[in-house]
Write a protein that holds these residues in place. Sequence first.
Motif, mmCIF file in Angstrom:
data_model
loop_
_atom_site.group_PDB
_atom_site.id
_atom_site.type_symbol
_atom_site.label_atom_id
_atom_site.label_comp_id
_atom_site.label_asym_id
_atom_site.label_seq_id
_atom_site.Cartn_x
_atom_site.Cartn_y
_atom_site.Cartn_z
ATOM 1 N N LEU A 141 0.827 -1.199 0.000
ATOM 2 C CA LEU A 141 0.000 0.000 0.000
ATOM 3 C C LEU A 141 0.864 1.253 0.000
ATOM 4 O O LEU A 141 1.981 1.254 0.529
ATOM 5 C CB LEU A 141 -0.918 0.015 1.233
ATOM 6 N N HIS A 142 0.321 2.312 -0.592
ATOM 7 C CA HIS A 142 1.029 3.591 -0.612
ATOM 8 C C HIS A 142 0.433 4.504 0.459
ATOM 9 O O HIS A 142 -0.744 4.838 0.421
ATOM 10 C CB HIS A 142 0.894 4.249 -1.987
ATOM 11 N N PHE A 143 1.236 4.884 1.422
ATOM 12 C CA PHE A 143 0.823 5.793 2.480
ATOM 13 C C PHE A 143 2.093 6.321 3.142
ATOM 14 O O PHE A 143 3.169 5.722 3.012
ATOM 15 C CB PHE A 143 -0.048 5.072 3.517
ATOM 16 N N PRO A 144 2.035 7.441 3.838
ATOM 17 C CA PRO A 144 3.224 7.934 4.546
ATOM 18 C C PRO A 144 3.677 6.905 5.577
ATOM 19 O O PRO A 144 2.912 6.534 6.476
ATOM 20 C CB PRO A 144 2.745 9.227 5.212
ATOM 21 N N ARG A 145 4.909 6.468 5.476
ATOM 22 C CA ARG A 145 5.373 5.389 6.353
ATOM 23 C C ARG A 145 5.432 5.807 7.812
ATOM 24 O O ARG A 145 5.433 4.956 8.706
ATOM 25 C CB ARG A 145 6.755 4.904 5.896
ATOM 26 N N ALA A 146 5.455 7.108 8.071
ATOM 27 C CA ALA A 146 5.456 7.578 9.461
ATOM 28 C C ALA A 146 4.172 7.208 10.181
ATOM 29 O O ALA A 146 4.122 7.246 11.415
ATOM 30 C CB ALA A 146 5.659 9.094 9.505
ATOM 31 N N CYS A 147 3.129 6.837 9.430
ATOM 32 C CA CYS A 147 1.892 6.388 10.070
ATOM 33 C C CYS A 147 2.150 5.209 11.006
ATOM 34 O O CYS A 147 1.493 5.087 12.048
ATOM 35 C CB CYS A 147 0.881 5.964 9.004
ATOM 36 N N LEU A 148 3.108 4.351 10.640
ATOM 37 C CA LEU A 148 3.340 3.137 11.423
ATOM 38 C C LEU A 148 3.945 3.436 12.791
ATOM 39 O O LEU A 148 3.363 3.054 13.820
ATOM 40 C CB LEU A 148 4.205 2.161 10.631
ATOM 41 N N PRO A 149 5.114 4.096 12.891
ATOM 42 C CA PRO A 149 5.631 4.370 14.242
ATOM 43 C C PRO A 149 4.709 5.249 15.072
ATOM 44 O O PRO A 149 4.610 5.081 16.293
ATOM 45 C CB PRO A 149 6.991 5.034 13.979
ATOM 46 N N ILE A 150 4.005 6.195 14.416
ATOM 47 C CA ILE A 150 3.081 7.046 15.172
ATOM 48 C C ILE A 150 1.939 6.212 15.746
ATOM 49 O O ILE A 150 1.570 6.366 16.918
ATOM 50 C CB ILE A 150 2.532 8.178 14.272
ATOM 51 N N GLY A 295 13.484 13.378 15.029
ATOM 52 C CA GLY A 295 12.987 12.060 14.647
ATOM 53 C C GLY A 295 12.118 12.106 13.418
ATOM 54 O O GLY A 295 12.238 11.257 12.517
ATOM 55 N N PHE A 296 11.234 13.098 13.329
ATOM 56 C CA PHE A 296 10.338 13.219 12.179
ATOM 57 C C PHE A 296 11.118 13.490 10.899
ATOM 58 O O PHE A 296 10.890 12.848 9.862
ATOM 59 C CB PHE A 296 9.320 14.320 12.440
ATOM 60 N N VAL A 297 12.040 14.445 10.941
ATOM 61 C CA VAL A 297 12.822 14.780 9.745
ATOM 62 C C VAL A 297 13.730 13.617 9.359
ATOM 63 O O VAL A 297 13.867 13.288 8.167
ATOM 64 C CB VAL A 297 13.644 16.067 9.994
ATOM 65 N N TYR A 298 14.351 12.996 10.335
ATOM 66 C CA TYR A 298 15.249 11.857 10.055
ATOM 67 C C TYR A 298 14.481 10.706 9.398
ATOM 68 O O TYR A 298 14.973 10.082 8.451
ATOM 69 C CB TYR A 298 15.890 11.402 11.364
ATOM 70 N N PHE A 299 13.286 10.423 9.876
ATOM 71 C CA PHE A 299 12.476 9.355 9.280
ATOM 72 C C PHE A 299 12.040 9.746 7.869
ATOM 73 O O PHE A 299 12.076 8.919 6.946
ATOM 74 C CB PHE A 299 11.261 9.088 10.160
ATOM 75 N N TRP A 300 11.598 10.974 7.690
ATOM 76 C CA TRP A 300 11.126 11.455 6.381
ATOM 77 C C TRP A 300 12.223 11.389 5.326
ATOM 78 O O TRP A 300 11.950 11.101 4.157
ATOM 79 C CB TRP A 300 10.612 12.877 6.540
ATOM 80 N N LYS A 301 13.461 11.619 5.708
ATOM 81 C CA LYS A 301 14.572 11.620 4.750
ATOM 82 C C LYS A 301 14.711 10.299 4.005
ATOM 83 O O LYS A 301 15.199 10.266 2.884
ATOM 84 C CB LYS A 301 15.883 11.931 5.482
ATOM 85 N N ALA A 302 14.302 9.206 4.611
ATOM 86 C CA ALA A 302 14.432 7.877 3.985
ATOM 87 C C ALA A 302 13.102 7.325 3.503
ATOM 88 O O ALA A 302 12.979 6.124 3.265
ATOM 89 C CB ALA A 302 15.097 6.908 4.964
#
Length: 309
Positions: A141-150, A295-302
């Motif tokens: 699925l396509h979604f912002p991966r940050a959804c998972l850790p949040i 943490g947010f910026v570091y995760f978004w970078k990848a």
Amino acid sequence: MPQTLAPPAPAPASAPGTTPDPELRALAERHGLTMSGARPSLPEYTRQLWQRRHFITSFATARLTAMYTTAKLGQLWQVLTPLLNAAVYYLIFGVLLGTKNGVKDYIPFLVTGVFVFTFLQNSVMTGTRAISGNLGLVRALHFPRACLPISFCLAQLQQLLFSMSVLGVILLCFGQLPTWSWLLVLPALTLQFIFNTGLAMVMARLGSKTPDLAQLMPFVMRTWMYASGVMFSISRILQGKHLPKIVEVLLNGNPAAVYIDLMRFALIDSFTHKQLPPHVWAFAAGWALLAGVVGFVYFWKAEERYGRG
């Protein structure tokens, strides 16, 4: 009759893995096409996360429910696990090692520390596996991966709030009546949730590259717990030790200890402001801001690399 050789075919405009032809790129941009899996800008990424806020909360609730579906006691284990840990720590540290000596209301002191640190520990542990443990979902699925850790951290917050009712009963049993200071639980938990989520995002990115990191984290978290004053009073332990000033600063400024101290100050009458390190609220807000933003910026970078290869 001699055969004539056909002229060689023209080279393709762009080979796989090379930069697309400028005309093709212009055509794609004109029709609103973008590169598959490309990382959006940070503001756009934040907007996409907000659009999926209902998915995040639903996923967190579903995950929390599924964790205990096979257990006979079900979601009671949300409370029983930290309570059993607190009972073991009371026996080993409070009774055998004598850390309860000189600490008023030691059982509320201990149980509050265990509940708050369990919130931090579980957020980090589940965050470490947020990507590596859900590759099927990430690839399908396509979604912002940050959804998972949040969502994983939100599930741990829900679990803590469920456990707080039992913590309230324990406090009442040991004479801790509700006061206005109990309202400080809300800002303290909010700051800790932001800190936990930022740290979980860092660990999610690291864990996506190195799945073995999840095997190391229990040892790291156990060491962190022993340095955070869960089972003892840091200020009392430091008395008469003549340790370097930097050691005292590191122990008191430890984010886990800061959030534990704030919760104890809010809930326990005998835990007064004199036992708090200087500028404790500034420390709590600073750690939350630092971990949350970094943490947010570091995760978004990848973002475009999660689930690949």
